[in-house]
Design a protein around this motif. Structure first.
Motif, PDB file in Angstrom:
ATOM      1  N   MET A 273      15.441  -2.805  -5.810  1.00 40.77           N
ATOM      2  CA  MET A 273      14.672  -2.923  -7.738  1.00 40.77           C
ATOM      3  C   MET A 273      13.168  -2.291  -7.137  1.00 40.77           C
ATOM      4  N   ALA A 274      13.153  -2.812  -5.307  1.00 38.88           N
ATOM      5  CA  ALA A 274      11.960  -2.504  -4.471  1.00 38.88           C
ATOM      6  C   ALA A 274      11.614  -1.042  -4.237  1.00 38.88           C
ATOM      7  N   LEU A 275      12.686   0.005  -3.519  1.00 41.36           N
ATOM      8  CA  LEU A 275      13.075   0.854  -3.388  1.00 41.36           C
ATOM      9  C   LEU A 275      12.719   1.739  -4.116  1.00 41.36           C
ATOM     10  N   HIS A 276      13.049   1.708  -5.276  1.00 43.86           N
ATOM     11  CA  HIS A 276      12.631   2.409  -6.586  1.00 43.86           C
ATOM     12  C   HIS A 276      11.165   2.637  -7.312  1.00 43.86           C
ATOM     13  N   TYR A 277      10.230   1.040  -7.347  1.00 46.27           N
ATOM     14  CA  TYR A 277       8.971   0.862  -7.923  1.00 46.27           C
ATOM     15  C   TYR A 277       8.079   1.330  -6.509  1.00 46.27           C
ATOM     16  N   CYS A 278       7.981   0.903  -5.267  1.00 42.38           N
ATOM     17  CA  CYS A 278       7.069   0.909  -4.906  1.00 42.38           C
ATOM     18  C   CYS A 278       7.718   2.073  -3.424  1.00 42.38           C
ATOM     19  N   ASP A 279       6.327   2.339  -2.365  1.00 48.21           N
ATOM     20  CA  ASP A 279       6.631   2.951  -2.194  1.00 48.21           C
ATOM     21  C   ASP A 279       6.686   2.866  -0.501  1.00 48.21           C
ATOM     22  N   VAL A 280       6.221   2.029   0.036  1.00 47.08           N
ATOM     23  CA  VAL A 280       6.383   0.931   1.397  1.00 47.08           C
ATOM     24  C   VAL A 280       7.144  -0.277   0.731  1.00 47.08           C
ATOM     25  N   VAL A 281       8.447  -0.805   1.133  1.00 45.93           N
ATOM     26  CA  VAL A 281       9.064  -1.717   1.352  1.00 45.93           C
ATOM     27  C   VAL A 281       8.960  -2.217   2.454  1.00 45.93           C
ATOM     28  N   ASN A 282       8.821  -3.660   2.898  1.00 46.02           N
ATOM     29  CA  ASN A 282       9.284  -4.293   3.482  1.00 46.02           C
ATOM     30  C   ASN A 282       9.687  -5.629   3.295  1.00 46.02           C
ATOM     31  N   VAL A 283      10.529  -6.713   3.889  1.00 50.76           N
ATOM     32  CA  VAL A 283      11.063  -7.672   4.169  1.00 50.76           C
ATOM     33  C   VAL A 283      11.234  -8.882   5.552  1.00 50.76           C
ATOM     34  N   ALA A 284      11.228 -10.053   4.314  1.00 51.84           N
ATOM     35  CA  ALA A 284      11.294 -11.280   5.348  1.00 51.84           C
ATOM     36  C   ALA A 284      12.477 -11.771   4.966  1.00 51.84           C
ATOM     37  N   GLY A 285      13.059 -13.243   5.826  1.00 53.11           N
ATOM     38  CA  GLY A 285      13.997 -13.455   5.580  1.00 53.11           C
ATOM     39  C   GLY A 285      15.086 -13.684   4.867  1.00 53.11           C
ATOM     40  N   PHE A 286      15.287 -12.348   5.207  1.00 57.73           N
ATOM     41  CA  PHE A 286      17.257 -12.068   4.964  1.00 57.73           C
ATOM     42  C   PHE A 286      17.709 -11.792   6.620  1.00 57.73           C
ATOM     43  N   GLY A 287      19.406 -12.370   5.764  1.00 62.12           N
ATOM     44  CA  GLY A 287      20.729 -12.266   7.224  1.00 62.12           C
ATOM     45  C   GLY A 287      20.113 -13.846   6.985  1.00 62.12           C
ATOM     46  N   TYR A 288      21.624 -14.428   7.898  1.00 63.95           N
ATOM     47  CA  TYR A 288      22.042 -15.879   7.793  1.00 63.95           C
ATOM     48  C   TYR A 288      21.873 -15.930   9.205  1.00 63.95           C
ATOM     49  N   PRO A 289      22.227 -17.057   9.543  1.00 66.00           N
ATOM     50  CA  PRO A 289      21.609 -17.348  11.158  1.00 66.00           C
ATOM     51  C   PRO A 289      23.363 -17.433  11.768  1.00 66.00           C
ATOM     52  N   LYS A 290      23.002 -16.087  12.937  1.00 67.73           N
ATOM     53  CA  LYS A 290      24.120 -16.306  14.135  1.00 67.73           C
ATOM     54  C   LYS A 290      25.041 -17.268  15.328  1.00 67.73           C
ATOM     55  N   THR A 291      25.045 -18.236  13.830  1.00 66.47           N
ATOM     56  CA  THR A 291      26.181 -19.425  14.674  1.00 66.47           C
ATOM     57  C   THR A 291      27.343 -19.999  13.766  1.00 66.47           C
ATOM     58  N   THR A 292      27.827 -20.277  14.389  1.00 65.64           N
ATOM     59  CA  THR A 292      29.169 -20.931  13.817  1.00 65.64           C
ATOM     60  C   THR A 292      28.990 -22.442  13.413  1.00 65.64           C
ATOM     61  N   ASP A 293      27.510 -23.206  13.659  1.00 62.52           N
ATOM     62  CA  ASP A 293      27.568 -24.529  13.271  1.00 62.52           C
ATOM     63  C   ASP A 293      27.858 -24.355  11.502  1.00 62.52           C
ATOM     64  N   LEU A 294      28.201 -25.082  11.134  1.00 64.71           N
ATOM     65  CA  LEU A 294      28.666 -25.142   9.700  1.00 64.71           C
ATOM     66  C   LEU A 294      27.159 -26.243   9.071  1.00 64.71           C
ATOM     67  N   ASP A 295      26.982 -26.989  10.475  1.00 67.77           N
ATOM     68  CA  ASP A 295      25.697 -27.564   9.115  1.00 67.77           C
ATOM     69  C   ASP A 295      24.546 -27.149   9.092  1.00 67.77           C
ATOM     70  N   HIS A 296      24.030 -25.872  10.072  1.00 63.50           N
ATOM     71  CA  HIS A 296      23.287 -25.093  10.071  1.00 63.50           C
ATOM     72  C   HIS A 296      22.588 -25.013   9.396  1.00 63.50           C
ATOM     73  N   PRO A 297      20.763 -25.389   8.731  1.00 63.50           N
ATOM     74  CA  PRO A 297      20.352 -24.747   7.284  1.00 63.50           C
ATOM     75  C   PRO A 297      20.522 -23.264   7.058  1.00 63.50           C
ATOM     76  N   VAL A 298      21.000 -22.907   5.976  1.00 62.01           N
ATOM     77  CA  VAL A 298      20.394 -21.646   5.336  1.00 62.01           C
ATOM     78  C   VAL A 298      18.607 -20.697   5.095  1.00 62.01           C
ATOM     79  N   HIS A 299      18.880 -22.353   4.739  1.00 59.99           N
ATOM     80  CA  HIS A 299      17.214 -21.231   3.941  1.00 59.99           C
ATOM     81  C   HIS A 299      15.613 -21.838   4.997  1.00 59.99           C
ATOM     82  N   TYR A 300      14.292 -22.116   4.515  1.00 59.08           N
ATOM     83  CA  TYR A 300      13.704 -21.900   5.292  1.00 59.08           C
ATOM     84  C   TYR A 300      12.809 -23.186   4.110  1.00 59.08           C
ATOM     85  N   TYR A 301      13.705 -24.227   3.185  1.00 52.87           N
ATOM     86  CA  TYR A 301      13.164 -25.046   2.788  1.00 52.87           C
ATOM     87  C   TYR A 301      15.164 -26.295   2.362  1.00 52.87           C
ATOM     88  N   GLY A 302      15.100 -26.768   1.855  1.00 56.53           N
ATOM     89  CA  GLY A 302      15.822 -27.690   1.774  1.00 56.53           C
ATOM     90  C   GLY A 302      16.785 -28.341   2.266  1.00 56.53           C
TER      91      GLY A 302
END
Length: 339
Positions: A273-302
């Motif tokens: 959606m942003a690629l359509h509406y915005c001229d510059v698109v920057n992202v942060a907080g995407f991708g999942y940790p490169k780990t095999t540890d299933l108990d590793h947190p997914v989010h920066y919260y919770g």
């Protein structure tokens, strides 16, 4: 004084004065450029880079700043809404319900001061663990538009995620009872309807009808304390385009198919959606940790762990490839602290 000498002095002054004025002009211009060099060099290349992005056709999208983001009641005036697909990629079978909802919420795109910008800068903020201790908050806040996802908190995490929110994409199961707690007063709450029950829920909230909690994988809020005037409904065009042109995932399944349907996450949808509406698109907080540890947190919260992603209804591998393609093409950039 000799008359001839006086005339010579006058002529000399007439010749020298423009030269002096020109030199003063150059001096002032240099001072201006020196004062504004950081802003100019930062903004111009970004917009020039975006110009090539708008012509980028890695997945055959026709980017335009005039793309309509949200549905409005006028979409249904004097015609049937042209949709041959059902939710989440179209509105077939939900037109009457949608009209009842849109009749009770005002329509507007983002504020005029954003609409009129020559260069719109967007930050799409995912909820990934990579944001923890990132100290990106001040950088995120500098963007014209900040798009957040679901019920990701802001208060208490400002140093890492900022506190500015222009739009927040959500669906009923990811809604917060009190969205104003982690949003600014003018934040647009953009509903992404994945299924019929999502529209039914928002209608019950808007019209204060009896709540029906059937058909949700997690109970959505029965009380919603947000400003109803800030609700918008995302146009299904973006979900369809994200699935077909960016992720190459199927949008149709036979009625008796045993294959589990997959659909885009709100994160990859927000980027498209942003690629359509915005001229510059920057992202942060995407991708999942490169780990095999299933108990590793997914989010920066919770407390959600990696194992919670095992039964996801999303094609996370396809989304990871799409993000890599977009970054390599220069369509989006990953926000980092300056070195």
């Amino acid at each position: 004084m000799n008359l001839k000498l006086l005339k010579k002095l006058v002529w000399c002054s007439l010749l020298v004065l423009p030269i002096l004025m020109l030199l003063v002009g150059f001096y002032n211009q240099d001072k201006f450029l020196m004062r504004n060099s950081n802003r100019i060099t930062a903004l111009k290349p970004a917009c020039e880079a975006n110009y090539s992005t708008k012509k980028w056709n890695a997945h055959n999208s026709n980017f335009t700043r005039k793309t309509k983001l949200f549905l409005s009641l006028t979409d249904f005036f004097w015609k049937n809404f042209n949709s041959t697909m059902a939710l989440p990629y179209g509105l077939k079978g939900t037109e009457q319900l949608m009209m009842k909802i849109l009749a009770h919420i005002p329509y507007s795109e983002p504020p005029q001061h954003i609409q009129s910008l020559n260069c719109r800068t967007c930050a799409v903020i995912g909820n990934g663990y990579t944001l923890k201790n990132s100290s990106l908050g001040s950088i995120i806040n500098k963007h014209d538009i900040v798009i957040r996802l679901n019920d990701a908190p802001v208060r208490g995490y400002e140093d890492d995620v900022g506190n500015k929110t222009t739009m927040r994409l959500f669906y009923p199961e990811s809604a917060s009872t009190n969205p104003e707690e982690h949003n600014t007063p003018d934040t647009l709450m953009v509903l992404v309807p994945f299924k019929f029950n999502d529209l039914r829920w928002i209608k019950e909230i808007i019209l204060d009808e009896k709540r029906n909690l059937k058909g949700f994988w997690r109970n959505p809020p029965q009380i919603w304390q947000g400003d109803l005037n800030q609700i918008r409904i995302l146009h299904p065009y973006f979900l369809y385009e994200t699935a077909t042109k960016l992720l190459n995932i199927p949008t149709n399944f036979p009625p008796k198919s045993k294959q589990k349907p997959v659909h885009p996450t709100t994160g990859i949808l927000a980027i498209q959606m942003a690629l359509h509406y915005c001229d510059v698109v920057n992202v942060a907080g995407f991708g999942y940790p490169k780990t095999t540890d299933l108990d590793h947190p997914v989010h920066y919260y919770g407390s959600n762990k990696m194992k919670s992603m095992k039964d996801s209804s999303h094609d996370l591998s396809a989304e990871s490839r799409a993000l890599k393609t977009l970054m390599e093409a220069g369509a989006i950039q990953l926000l980092r602290q300056p070195s």
